[in-house]
Design a protein around this motif. Structure first.
Motif, PDB file in Angstrom:
ATOM      1  N   ARG A  27       0.809  -1.219   0.000  1.00 12.06           N
ATOM      2  CA  ARG A  27       0.000   0.000   0.000  1.00 12.06           C
ATOM      3  C   ARG A  27       0.843   1.270   0.000  1.00 12.06           C
ATOM      4  NH1 ARG A  27      -3.811  -0.454   4.947  1.00 12.06           N
ATOM      5  NH2 ARG A  27      -1.968  -1.547   5.745  1.00 12.06           N
ATOM      6  N   PHE A  28       2.115   1.151   0.340  1.00 12.29           N
ATOM      7  CA  PHE A  28       2.977   2.333   0.348  1.00 12.29           C
ATOM      8  C   PHE A  28       3.057   2.980  -1.040  1.00 12.29           C
ATOM      9  CE2 PHE A  28       7.178   4.423   0.161  1.00 12.29           C
ATOM     10  CZ  PHE A  28       7.003   5.333   1.184  1.00 12.29           C
ATOM     11  N   VAL A  29       2.804   2.212  -2.105  1.00 16.44           N
ATOM     12  CA  VAL A  29       2.860   2.765  -3.455  1.00 16.44           C
ATOM     13  C   VAL A  29       1.827   3.874  -3.643  1.00 16.44           C
ATOM     14  CG1 VAL A  29       1.203   1.242  -4.617  1.00 16.44           C
ATOM     15  CG2 VAL A  29       3.193   2.097  -5.872  1.00 16.44           C
ATOM     16  N   GLN A  30       0.777   3.875  -2.818  1.00 15.73           N
ATOM     17  CA  GLN A  30      -0.249   4.911  -2.911  1.00 15.73           C
ATOM     18  C   GLN A  30       0.305   6.302  -2.637  1.00 15.73           C
ATOM     19  OE1 GLN A  30      -4.331   2.803  -1.486  1.00 15.73           O
ATOM     20  NE2 GLN A  30      -2.667   2.714  -0.017  1.00 15.73           N
ATOM     21  N   THR A  31       1.410   6.367  -1.889  1.00 15.71           N
ATOM     22  CA  THR A  31       2.044   7.651  -1.619  1.00 15.71           C
ATOM     23  C   THR A  31       2.472   8.339  -2.912  1.00 15.71           C
ATOM     24  OG1 THR A  31       2.881   6.721   0.443  1.00 15.71           O
ATOM     25  CG2 THR A  31       3.871   8.780  -0.284  1.00 15.71           C
ATOM     26  N   TYR A  32       2.739   7.554  -3.945  1.00 12.24           N
ATOM     27  CA  TYR A  32       3.285   8.098  -5.189  1.00 12.24           C
ATOM     28  C   TYR A  32       2.228   8.289  -6.272  1.00 12.24           C
ATOM     29  CZ  TYR A  32       7.630   6.990  -2.896  1.00 12.24           C
ATOM     30  OH  TYR A  32       8.654   6.937  -1.979  1.00 12.24           O
ATOM     31  N   LEU A  33       0.962   8.013  -5.960  1.00 12.90           N
ATOM     32  CA  LEU A  33      -0.087   8.165  -6.967  1.00 12.90           C
ATOM     33  C   LEU A  33      -0.223   9.611  -7.434  1.00 12.90           C
ATOM     34  CD1 LEU A  33      -2.914   5.873  -5.503  1.00 12.90           C
ATOM     35  CD2 LEU A  33      -1.277   5.332  -7.315  1.00 12.90           C
ATOM     36  N   ALA A  34       0.156  10.546  -6.574  1.00 10.51           N
ATOM     37  CA  ALA A  34      -0.008  11.960  -6.909  1.00 10.51           C
ATOM     38  C   ALA A  34       1.115  12.500  -7.783  1.00 10.51           C
ATOM     39  CB  ALA A  34      -0.093  12.787  -5.629  1.00 10.51           C
ATOM     40  N   ILE A  35       2.199  11.744  -7.958  1.00 15.11           N
ATOM     41  CA  ILE A  35       3.349  12.284  -8.677  1.00 15.11           C
ATOM     42  C   ILE A  35       3.009  12.743 -10.097  1.00 15.11           C
ATOM     43  CG2 ILE A  35       5.518  11.574  -9.777  1.00 15.11           C
ATOM     44  CD1 ILE A  35       6.467  10.489  -7.220  1.00 15.11           C
ATOM     45  N   THR A  41      -1.853  -6.370  -1.443  1.00 16.44           N
ATOM     46  CA  THR A  41      -2.792  -5.256  -1.315  1.00 16.44           C
ATOM     47  C   THR A  41      -2.114  -3.962  -1.738  1.00 16.44           C
ATOM     48  OG1 THR A  41      -3.915  -6.346   0.529  1.00 16.44           O
ATOM     49  CG2 THR A  41      -4.289  -3.984   0.250  1.00 16.44           C
ATOM     50  N   VAL A  42      -2.677  -3.304  -2.737  1.00 18.70           N
ATOM     51  CA  VAL A  42      -2.087  -2.078  -3.287  1.00 18.70           C
ATOM     52  C   VAL A  42      -2.952  -0.865  -2.986  1.00 18.70           C
ATOM     53  CG1 VAL A  42      -1.374  -0.903  -5.407  1.00 18.70           C
ATOM     54  CG2 VAL A  42      -0.896  -3.337  -5.116  1.00 18.70           C
ATOM     55  N   LEU A  43      -4.266  -1.014  -3.144  1.00 17.31           N
ATOM     56  CA  LEU A  43      -5.166   0.117  -2.992  1.00 17.31           C
ATOM     57  C   LEU A  43      -6.083  -0.080  -1.790  1.00 17.31           C
ATOM     58  CD1 LEU A  43      -6.235   0.689  -6.715  1.00 17.31           C
ATOM     59  CD2 LEU A  43      -4.403   1.827  -5.430  1.00 17.31           C
ATOM     60  N   ASP A  44      -6.222   0.980  -1.020  1.00 15.46           N
ATOM     61  CA  ASP A  44      -7.158   1.013   0.098  1.00 15.46           C
ATOM     62  C   ASP A  44      -8.102   2.185  -0.161  1.00 15.46           C
ATOM     63  OD1 ASP A  44      -8.547   1.182   2.436  1.00 15.46           O
ATOM     64  OD2 ASP A  44      -6.802   1.306   3.754  1.00 15.46           O
ATOM     65  N   LEU A  45      -9.371   1.880  -0.463  1.00 16.45           N
ATOM     66  CA  LEU A  45     -10.326   2.913  -0.858  1.00 16.45           C
ATOM     67  C   LEU A  45     -11.029   3.567   0.324  1.00 16.45           C
ATOM     68  CD1 LEU A  45     -11.942   1.134  -3.948  1.00 16.45           C
ATOM     69  CD2 LEU A  45     -10.126   2.850  -3.940  1.00 16.45           C
ATOM     70  N   ASN A  46     -10.772   3.104   1.541  1.00 14.43           N
ATOM     71  CA  ASN A  46     -11.414   3.680   2.718  1.00 14.43           C
ATOM     72  C   ASN A  46     -10.841   5.067   3.013  1.00 14.43           C
ATOM     73  OD1 ASN A  46     -13.048   1.397   3.298  1.00 14.43           O
ATOM     74  ND2 ASN A  46     -11.263   0.379   4.198  1.00 14.43           N
ATOM     75  N   PHE A  47     -11.728   6.025   3.228  1.00 10.41           N
ATOM     76  CA  PHE A  47     -11.290   7.371   3.592  1.00 10.41           C
ATOM     77  C   PHE A  47     -11.113   7.429   5.106  1.00 10.41           C
ATOM     78  CE2 PHE A  47     -11.837  11.790   4.823  1.00 10.41           C
ATOM     79  CZ  PHE A  47     -10.979  12.435   3.942  1.00 10.41           C
ATOM     80  N   ASP A  48      -9.880   7.504   5.547  1.00 13.05           N
ATOM     81  CA  ASP A  48      -9.578   7.484   6.978  1.00 13.05           C
ATOM     82  C   ASP A  48      -8.336   8.337   7.216  1.00 13.05           C
ATOM     83  OD1 ASP A  48      -9.104   6.993   9.623  1.00 13.05           O
ATOM     84  OD2 ASP A  48      -9.037   4.806   9.460  1.00 13.05           O
ATOM     85  N   LEU A  49      -8.514   9.457   7.906  1.00 17.04           N
ATOM     86  CA  LEU A  49      -7.400  10.370   8.153  1.00 17.04           C
ATOM     87  C   LEU A  49      -6.363   9.773   9.095  1.00 17.04           C
ATOM     88  CD1 LEU A  49      -9.297  13.774   8.611  1.00 17.04           C
ATOM     89  CD2 LEU A  49      -8.126  12.939   6.575  1.00 17.04           C
ATOM     90  N   THR A  50      -6.758   8.747   9.866  1.00 18.95           N
ATOM     91  CA  THR A  50      -5.823   8.135  10.811  1.00 18.95           C
ATOM     92  C   THR A  50      -5.006   7.018  10.175  1.00 18.95           C
ATOM     93  OG1 THR A  50      -7.410   6.480  11.609  1.00 18.95           O
ATOM     94  CG2 THR A  50      -7.435   8.635  12.687  1.00 18.95           C
ATOM     95  N   GLU A  51      -5.287   6.697   8.908  1.00 17.26           N
ATOM     96  CA  GLU A  51      -4.565   5.643   8.202  1.00 17.26           C
ATOM     97  C   GLU A  51      -3.473   6.287   7.346  1.00 17.26           C
ATOM     98  OE1 GLU A  51      -3.370   1.985   7.285  1.00 17.26           O
ATOM     99  OE2 GLU A  51      -5.146   2.306   8.536  1.00 17.26           O
ATOM    100  N   LYS A  52      -2.245   5.757   7.463  1.00 17.52           N
ATOM    101  CA  LYS A  52      -1.127   6.371   6.748  1.00 17.52           C
ATOM    102  C   LYS A  52      -1.284   6.289   5.242  1.00 17.52           C
ATOM    103  CE  LYS A  52       2.081   4.092   8.978  1.00 17.52           C
ATOM    104  NZ  LYS A  52       3.399   3.579   9.436  1.00 17.52           N
ATOM    105  N   TYR A  53      -1.674   5.114   4.738  1.00 19.80           N
ATOM    106  CA  TYR A  53      -1.658   4.913   3.296  1.00 19.80           C
ATOM    107  C   TYR A  53      -3.008   4.427   2.799  1.00 19.80           C
ATOM    108  CZ  TYR A  53       3.286   4.891   4.509  1.00 19.80           C
ATOM    109  OH  TYR A  53       4.501   5.214   5.015  1.00 19.80           O
ATOM    110  N   ASN A  54      -3.699   5.268   2.045  1.00 21.29           N
ATOM    111  CA  ASN A  54      -4.870   4.859   1.282  1.00 21.29           C
ATOM    112  C   ASN A  54      -4.923   5.707   0.019  1.00 21.29           C
ATOM    113  OD1 ASN A  54      -6.232   7.347   2.050  1.00 21.29           O
ATOM    114  ND2 ASN A  54      -6.662   6.371   4.020  1.00 21.29           N
TER     115      ASN A  54
END
Length: 575
Positions: free
Chosen positions: A72-80, A219-232
């Motif tokens: 799921r850490f790859v989600q950090t780079y989706l915005a690049i 697991t690559v994508l986490d679609l849950n909107f949660d401000l307390t979760e590091k990677y989604n």
């Protein structure tokens, strides 16, 4: 390591010093030393951008995150890609038109000297702090790999990077970054292929993915909107956009790369290289970490990659450790048998048994880590030691030296860029601006080399004094998140808020920084639903989690700077 590996490693380090210092003859002017006379090819600048961000952080830390958690850490780079398009459309033409040396020069004309110095000062603080981490973190791992004292590996990294950056300037930095990026990618690809061919014949690549999927490692994508979760997905697309736009668009270590090109077109091409390549590269490195996990299902591995020798100090601890290691050994054998069965049968019952045996093994691992933490009276984890353990114990002689050289290359490629950027801001935004343009080119080049040496020495000393980090890559992103959002807010005020003035921008920047630190210390009680501010010196009560994770600090800082800056600007004009 064997003498062959030592020879390969020393040859690589020697070549790096020669390759970086030989460009010193081209740095006779301040523009040549800091911007390579704006003559670098776009592909070299682009590779340098990628190498600066990748570093040993990517090489070691990302594989460890995938091994311990998932992808799921790859989600950090989706915005690049979105951030790069934003930068190419608005910031690159702006910087190119201004023909500036630093990203912060442009702030003075509209917002005044105080805002320029405050913003550039935040860059010096943030990157100065991160540079010690970038040196220290891989040094711990390299000390284990090479069997050298920790202080010696820190000195090797710090001294080599400082030497060729001081002599060669930005041209030397980019030249070495290109080769270092090639060495890094060779090491990663070689290890991936090595893991693949050494899996049992009845498993193979497809079976390895099936096993990893059974454990939710893919697991690559986490679609849950949660401000307390590091990677989604939401933090990766929304919150990380502010981080990436600020990092690549306003951080001098990145801006300086595309300022070395000769046109807007080539600057854009250097950034779009990262936009296209970064997510696939990060995905591949995370997949390597997952494959490493599957590899150790079928091959022996210690309960703790951090310490292969028992650490117990008294009889009670020895008994506890023997019990843990016995449980770990039994769980490892059971998991291996269950894995072979699930690959062959592929039915829910064998899959559930495999998941249970994996959980038992990880419970034994956690118990061993907890025991080590109790004995050492410190937080202990082995995230940053997993990939190096594989290199040392499973990579062929000769290639080990080259891959360890790749780890050195990864560390050096970030350190040299940061050193050069810190020097540029120190000289252009502070020394030259405050002292006045009264000196010769030779004086400024000499001063730049002296400042580069100063920052290199300071970072090396801070690395020697620094404690071990939990996860290298997360720590650097956390440090950046304290500053990047607020700095981006100032540039948005500059480009699009026409009524913003100097006093508004400065107060907005200060307010943004305070808001980031406040939200970083805001915690949520999962049982009562109450919010509390808990400072680092306070004892953390049970049941509390962070109200928002660190990536969301970036949009918080940006928003506060824009709102406060706009309101204060209007108020000051009306007054």
């Amino acid at each position: 390591m064997s003498w062959i590996d030592w020879t390969v490693l020393l040859a690589f380090l020697g070549y790096t010093i020669w390759d970086g210092t030989r460009r010193g003859k081209d740095a006779s002017t301040i523009e040549g030393y800091l911007l390579a006379n704006r003559s670098m090819p776009w592909w070299a600048a682009g590779l340098s951008v990628m190498a600066t961000q990748a570093s040993a952080i990517t090489f070691i830390g990302t594989t460890g995150i995938a091994y311990v958690e998932d992808m799921r850490f790859v989600q950090t780079y989706l915005a690049i890609p979105f951030a790069m398009i934003f930068i190419c459309m608005f910031l690159v033409p702006f910087f190119s038109r201004m023909q500036n040396f630093t990203a912060y020069e442009v702030l003075e004309e509209r917002f005044g000297l105080k805002t320029r110095l405050t913003t550039s000062g935040l860059f010096l603080i943030s990157r100065g702090l991160a540079l010690g981490v970038i040196i220290a973190a891989p040094s711990y791992v390299l000390a284990l790999l090479l069997g050298l004292p920790l202080y010696l590996t820190i000195l090797i990294i710090g001294v080599i990077a400082t030497l060729y950056t001081t002599v060669g300037g930005i041209a030397g930095v980019i030249t070495t970054d290109v080769k270092q990026m090639a060495i890094m990618m060779f090491g990663l690809i070689f290890c991936f292929i090595l893991i693949w061919v050494n899996l049992p014949d009845e498993v193979g690549f497809e079976g390895a993915l099936y096993l990893a999927g059974s454990l939710d490692k893919l697991t690559v994508l986490d679609l849950n909107f949660d401000l307390t979760e590091k990677y989604n997905v939401w933090s990766g697309v929304i919150a990380a956009f502010f981080l990436m736009a600020s990092y690549f668009g306003t951080d001098q270590s990145q801006v300086q790369r595309y300022l070395t090109t000769d046109s807007v077109k080539n600057a854009r091409k250097s950034l779009l290289m990262t936009a296209y390549a970064k997510i696939p590269m990060q995905f591949f490195i995370l997949l390597l970490g997952v494959m490493l996990y599957v590899f150790f299902i079928f091959n022996s591995a210690p309960a703790s990659f951090r310490a292969s020798e028992p650490v117990a100090q008294n009889e009670q601890q020895q008994i506890a450790e023997q019990k843990i290691l016995k449980e770990y050994e039994v769980a490892h054998l059971s998991r291996r048998e269950a894995a072979l069965a699930v690959v062959q049968e592929r039915d829910p019952d064998t899959q559930q048994l495999f998941v249970e045996t994996d959980a038992a093994l990880n419970a034994a691992r956690d118990a061993e880590m907890a025991l080590q933490a109790e004995i050492r009276q410190a937080d202990v984890n082995d995230t940053n030691y997993i990939f190096p353990y594989f290199i040392l114990n499973h990579v062929p002689v000769g290639i080990i030296g080259l891959i360890v050289g790749g780890i050195f290359a990864a560390a050096l490629s970030s350190i040299d860029s940061e050193l050069n950027a810190l020097t540029t801001v120190s000289i252009v935004d502070w020394y030259q601006r405050l002292k006045g343009d009264l000196h010769t080119e030779a004086h400024y080049v000499k001063s730049s080399r002296g400042v580069t040496f100063f920052w290199g020495a300071l970072a090396t000393v801070s690395a020697l004094l620094m404690g071990e980090t939990r996860s290298i890559i997360e720590l650097v992103n956390q440090i950046g998140s304290y500053f990047y959002g607020s700095i981006l807010g100032v540039f948005i005020l500059l480009l699009w808020v026409k009524r913003a003035n100097g006093i508004g921008a400065l107060i907005g920047l200060i307010s943004g920084m305070f808001s980031v630190f406040a939200f970083d210390r805001l915690f949520f009680n999962t049982a009562t639903g109450n919010y509390s501010f808990i400072f680092p010196w306070d004892t953390m009560p049970d049941g509390y989690v962070k109200a928002i994770e660190f990536l969301w600090l970036n949009p918080v800082g940006t928003t506060v700077v824009i709102v406060v800056g706009f309101v204060v600007s209007l108020a000051s004009k009306n007054k």
